[in-house]
Design an enzyme around this catalytic site. Sequence first.
Site, mmCIF file in Angstrom:
data_model
loop_
_atom_site.group_PDB
_atom_site.id
_atom_site.type_symbol
_atom_site.label_atom_id
_atom_site.label_comp_id
_atom_site.label_asym_id
_atom_site.label_seq_id
_atom_site.Cartn_x
_atom_site.Cartn_y
_atom_site.Cartn_z
ATOM 1 N N LYS A 76 0.850 -1.196 0.000
ATOM 2 C CA LYS A 76 0.000 0.000 0.000
ATOM 3 C C LYS A 76 0.883 1.243 0.000
ATOM 4 O O LYS A 76 1.947 1.249 0.642
ATOM 5 C CB LYS A 76 -0.893 -0.038 1.249
ATOM 6 N N SER A 166 -9.603 1.510 3.184
ATOM 7 C CA SER A 166 -8.827 2.318 2.259
ATOM 8 C C SER A 166 -7.747 1.543 1.488
ATOM 9 O O SER A 166 -7.177 2.077 0.544
ATOM 10 C CB SER A 166 -8.144 3.459 3.020
ATOM 11 N N SER A 190 -9.556 -0.779 7.411
ATOM 12 C CA SER A 190 -9.075 -0.565 6.045
ATOM 13 C C SER A 190 -8.430 -1.765 5.368
ATOM 14 O O SER A 190 -8.239 -1.744 4.156
ATOM 15 C CB SER A 190 -8.078 0.591 6.024
#
Length: 521
Positions: A76, A166, A190
């Site tokens: 990420k 996210s 997330s």
Amino acid sequence: MLGLTLKEVSLAFREGKISPTELCRKCLNRIKKTWHLNAYITVTEELSLKQAEQSEARLLQGVPRGPLDGIPFAVKDNFCTENIKTTCASRMLKNYAPLYNATVVQKLLDQGAVLMGKTNMDEFAMGSGSTDGAFGPVRNPWSYAASYRGHRETAADSDWVIAGGSSGGSAAAVASLTSYLALGSDTGGSTRNPGALCGVVALKPTYGLLSRHGLIPLVNSMDVPGIMTRCVSDASVVLGVLQGLDVRDSTTVPAPSSQMELPEDLDVRNICVGIPEEYHAPGLSEEILAQWSRVADMFERAGARVERVSLPHTQYSIVCYHVLCHAEVASNMARFDGLEYGHRSEMDNSTEVMYSTTRHEGFNDVVRGRILSGNYFLLQQNYQHYFVKAQQVRRLIADDFRRVFGSGVDLLLTPTTLTDAACFHDFTQEDNRTRSAQEDVFTQPANMAGLPAVSVPVALSRRGLPIGLQLIGPALKDKQLLSVARWVEKRVGFPSISDCDEPRESRSDLGMTEREQTSAV
Ligand code: GLN
């Protein structure tokens, strides 16, 4: 080959059925083929191939570094990667390349894993849809799977569904078979939320079990690096590599066990599974409720004790999270001032103007909104009323879990999300922030209490989209939790993604270069 488990890939390497370089090339091709998903912000093609070659040399010499040598992984874009852009999907860090690797990234590299690239996300990890980043939204790979197309009356290209967030890019990367594992971050859900919506296993470990060093902070007291894989035993292997003390993160704790092999088949007869009453939340879809009951019944039939339990302070979790999150955001974001790193506005006729225009240009309105409300909560006259009160409520939420686990319950079984993935247009038409807040209802309490939780895909909805269920366990019982998750995984028969076609509209405008800075779809 791309659908194999880590163990199977290692075996294929050893038997010479495929080499790390061939596998790396396959994954790079797959990234190109699925570029429309917008899962990656940066693809590290050259470096990936170099790392794969080095891994291949080790394998040829018979000295692999471990189970992850030669395995492609994605990260990420809020984990620092040395000399590789780390943008947090924000204009603020659009050109920022850190000087060091986050501890968890370094550990994967030390094991010989091959970095494929950095994945798309909501700006600074604030959101639950991966629709709020500066590089455009992530598309859920299942939007292009035969199951979804088959269930739609019209299969218009505009029907694509969100990946959740996210860490939506990481989930999409694993689900679309471009990486075998991916790192996400989990502050309120997330990792688990996109994991559930994209049909992958998503583990949020116990707070402190994995180092946060090099993870650009959202809420320091709740952030945890998350692990996404295609099956539970892969998650366990990765956890084994990443866990443990780090001198660079004072909140880390020693790993309780280094033996990460999960039992082939668990005897669940002496396990007590708690079903929290309060998780029958408004907005929970009938289908998810039905899956929740189905898996609870499975436990019961196999001889486990299944008990209704109460976590009475759950209802305050979201509002309490908002106060604490925004307060920590207000303080964390102060470092982005145009001086040290990141974006700097050209309007610098005075320091004040430079600060404010830099921050106005660099952050999206979600981030700016949280900074504003966070500073409000932290004002001297509000501090006791909001921040201190929220800390006290946080303790009550954690105490609920402690009481339930202290009464003989081994783990809790809950839904991960309220519904399956929403269509992008529906998701963004509603007030995105309210929606994001609602989406965290089942995942957020585990962050408040620092507990391990894992989302396991259990079924496809009527729309042909993944549904996940969550298991929450006591602190540092991550491995035990995964053993039970594996038991569930073996019985639910979740299908692998049958295909993941390109959308019919032309995406030839998307090259393998850096993402255009755009909010358009
Ligand atoms: N949806 C939550 C938020 O926007 C959680 C985000 C996260 O876990 N990073 O704050």
